[in-house]
Design a protein around this motif. Sequence first.
Motif, PDB file in Angstrom:
ATOM      1  N   GLU A 169      64.608  93.301 -55.975  1.00 22.30           N
ATOM      2  CA  GLU A 169      64.553  94.550 -55.224  1.00 22.30           C
ATOM      3  C   GLU A 169      63.626  94.420 -54.018  1.00 22.30           C
ATOM      4  N   LYS A 226      62.960  93.210 -60.468  1.00 19.65           N
ATOM      5  CA  LYS A 226      61.984  93.857 -59.599  1.00 19.65           C
ATOM      6  C   LYS A 226      61.754  93.005 -58.340  1.00 19.65           C
ATOM      7  N   LYS A 253      72.453  95.486 -72.028  1.00 17.03           N
ATOM      8  CA  LYS A 253      71.111  95.702 -71.484  1.00 17.03           C
ATOM      9  C   LYS A 253      71.134  95.246 -70.024  1.00 17.03           C
ATOM     10  N   PRO A 254      70.206  95.725 -69.213  1.00 18.04           N
ATOM     11  CA  PRO A 254      70.119  95.177 -67.860  1.00 18.04           C
ATOM     12  C   PRO A 254      69.918  93.660 -67.916  1.00 18.04           C
ATOM     13  N   ILE A 265      78.028 101.889 -66.771  1.00 15.33           N
ATOM     14  CA  ILE A 265      76.983 100.968 -66.287  1.00 15.33           C
ATOM     15  C   ILE A 265      77.087 100.870 -64.774  1.00 15.33           C
ATOM     16  N   ASP A 266      75.933 100.746 -64.138  1.00 17.28           N
ATOM     17  CA  ASP A 266      75.892 100.347 -62.735  1.00 17.28           C
ATOM     18  C   ASP A 266      75.700  98.844 -62.732  1.00 17.28           C
ATOM     19  N   THR A 297      79.935 101.548 -60.373  1.00 18.60           N
ATOM     20  CA  THR A 297      79.860 102.050 -61.734  1.00 18.60           C
ATOM     21  C   THR A 297      81.139 101.721 -62.504  1.00 18.60           C
ATOM     22  N   HIS A 343      74.001 104.359 -68.273  1.00 17.08           N
ATOM     23  CA  HIS A 343      73.775 105.811 -68.177  1.00 17.08           C
ATOM     24  C   HIS A 343      75.032 106.584 -68.576  1.00 17.08           C
ATOM     25  N   ASP A 346      63.580  91.632 -66.380  1.00 14.23           N
ATOM     26  CA  ASP A 346      63.131  92.777 -65.574  1.00 14.23           C
ATOM     27  C   ASP A 346      62.244  92.365 -64.406  1.00 14.23           C
ATOM     28  N   TYR A 360      72.895  96.564 -64.364  1.00 11.84           N
ATOM     29  CA  TYR A 360      71.663  96.995 -63.710  1.00 11.84           C
ATOM     30  C   TYR A 360      71.097  98.222 -64.427  1.00 11.84           C
ATOM     31  N   LYS A 361      72.001  99.117 -64.793  1.00  8.56           N
ATOM     32  CA  LYS A 361      71.552 100.362 -65.427  1.00  8.56           C
ATOM     33  C   LYS A 361      72.642 100.866 -66.373  1.00  8.56           C
ATOM     34  N   GLN A 405      75.491 100.060 -55.683  1.00  9.85           N
ATOM     35  CA  GLN A 405      75.859  99.627 -57.017  1.00  9.85           C
ATOM     36  C   GLN A 405      77.153 100.316 -57.433  1.00  9.85           C
TER      37      GLN A 405
END
Length: 814
Positions: free
Chosen positions: A84, A81, A30-31, A5-6, A18, A53, A77, A50-51, A16
Amino acid sequence: MNYFIDVILPIPIQKQFTYKITEAEAEFLKPGIRVAVEFGKSKIYTALVYKIHTEPPVGYEAKEIFQILDETPVVNDIQLKHWEWISSYYMCSLGEVFRAALPSAFLLESETVIQQMIGFNDESILNDDEFLIYEALQHQTQLSVNQVVEILGKKTVFPVIKDLIEKNVINVKEQIYEQYKPKLIKYVRLNAVWNEKEKLSELLETLSRAQKQRDVILTYFQLQTTKKPIKVIDLQEKSNSSNAVIKSLVDKDILEYYFIQTDRINFDGNSKEIKILTSHQEEAFLAIEKCFKTKQVTLLKGITSSGKTEIYAKLIKQQLEQGNQVLYLLPEIALTTQLIERLQIYFGEYLSVFHSKYSMNERVEVWNNVLENKQKAQLVLGARSSLFLPFSNLGLIIVDEEHEPSFKQYDPAPRYHARDAAIILASNHNAKALLGSATPSIETFYNAQQGKYGYVALNRRYGNVLLPEIELVDVKEKHRKKRMKGHFSDRLLEMISAALKEKEQVILFQNRRGFAPVVECETCGVSPQCPQCDVSLTFHSYRKELRCHYCGYRQAMLHNCGACGSEKLNTKGFGTEQIELELQELFPNVNIGRMDLDTTRGKYGYQKILGQFQAQEIDILVGTQMLSKGLDFANVSLVGIMNADNMLNFPDFRAHERSYQLMVQVSGRAGRDQKRGKVAIQTYNPYHQILQQVSTNSYDEMFKEQLQERWQYHYPPFYRIIKITLRHKNFNSVEDGANWLGKSLTINLKEQVLGPTTPAISKIRNYYIRQIIVKIPPKQSITASKNKIIRIKNAFQAVKEFRSIKLTIDVDNY
Ligand code: ADP
Ligand code: ZN
Ligand code: ZN
């Protein structure tokens, strides 16, 4: 397969990090879910997913996470956004936005300090871990998270702390906010053993020889019929007895005291219909609706007392009926009980209030209610930080008093402007934004003029009450003719006396900024300076103290000049305190109140003074800008502005705009009822164009003139400004760093760069300060300029000698 995860860490680094997770965790995470992670030298942080992967990080070995802290996301979410956007527009890290956005109870880390809440005593609800912490807090007043880790012998302590917070056993000690002191009201009730009806006569029997106590008990039973909790004070008054009598009944175990915390907004269930709009208001309402068909943002320019709030109410009602959330943003100082109560009557069961004076637990509660989209938080009334609440379904954001400077956060990062960030937020939700003001900011009015925003005007006060009559009093002339008593002209005194004679109330306004009472030696002219900052200390007569308004330094008032030893020390200038003192001499039989930062500390500071003023226990209220907002007093017929010049002369490109806004807002406090109010403005320069515009209520003229000047001198809304500040304890270091940075910026951004310069106050808290301004011309890409600045900043911070220089970037620093 490996999973990673980030996460966003609450730190100022724009990157970010990891971490490694298991497959099961990957399935679950989940984010927007928080996790506890280790970062740096075995420090624990709360981070936000955040992410998710499968790419291992480059250059370092990913650590495992300690623990998952939420079952479902606490941040959605749309928020991510929005963060950001804030991070990129205001040039800060996502972590800094994360830190600003979440209540501190959600952001536990190694250094977080917890403490016990007053009043908790039900140990039975605690499990073993919780009890250990609770017990430890009986022996020491506070514990750091690191200490909790030691006590429990494990690193996974955040959930234990979270549960303790939710059970109201502890709270997180916050530096930024003042300590939370719950307001407790003392109530009284009958000891349970006497509660049955049959016992009553027995009870009265036992008191047959204590007549006073008997009366108290009889009154108690009368009061009890209303079924409301009985305040000690009420019982005392109604029974015509004393505290001592009640206490003796408590000592006999007949009555007992108990406390109820009264500061949560308690809605009593009696909602009322919103007011029926007048035809002019209805027209404005329909015009706003029409604008919203084509424009996302609309400006409502309505003069003071025109009923903007009633129009908002109708718009809010519509949104609530459609099941949408509504955010009503106000500057902190305008968030008064008066307004809260007004909205509570209309929307009680939908309304939550959110601002920094609320306790952490209350803020957590509002956060959770918004997150779960509960009805209780469908309408949020709050100061700028309420923008960060986890809305999922906003239909409308109202930014009331949109011109107010306090919508801008200066420190720490993110240095955002709540109005501008709100407009972006609304667009992310596909919602509308309504900006309201009697005196819109130049930027907003310009946007409306350019057709970027819709525009609706309301130029009539409710009930057709006339705008107050404004009189400019020339104090230069008055001085010449010896018609001044202290800081009061004969004319202002005459008007005050006339108002008092009619039993009307008076507000006197003294601008706080730039005009503090400075002590000056009459022999050598030297003023005592703060040892840590480059400013004069100000004199507070109440405590006979000298204080620094920048760092809080204080010392006792001097008897002799530090420079020449002379005893002739003069308190030059005047603040609210000085005015209060002069008034007491001029009107010895009149009740005078004062409202400024010193008298309104604490959550109930405002409320108390305003309550007294409303109840007409105060005849003359002296105050700072706090007086200008959201207050509605029917009986105020006169507003006096003690000194207009110090506002006008303030060294800032917005000084004239701000003076206009402030004076019009303050004037709006006069004559809100039937009779036409009066305003007296004392000035050395009655022909100043801004004063003329205030006295004739000529916003358009003011706007045209100011806009012309902005264009001429390269200021917003045409040019955009980014301010870069460097701070260091060593004079030479900051000088070298500023020169290096200035040169590099100039090579890349040419004539856009101004400075480095030394600001008017060149040292604060022992840090020397240098500034560089970047002015971005119209049609030039702001993003391109920002990217260049970031590249140069990174290069700057890579130079070893400069690493200890504190560097801040402030976008739209006005
Ligand atoms: P603003 O926000 O524009 O300064 P307010 O909304 O505070 O004005 O209105 C001023 C006063 O007039 C308030 O006391 C408000 O309750 C009253 N008022 C405004 N519109 C109406 C209306 N349509 N019916 C009854 N009272 C109204
Ligand atoms: Zn001296
Ligand atoms: Zn200082």
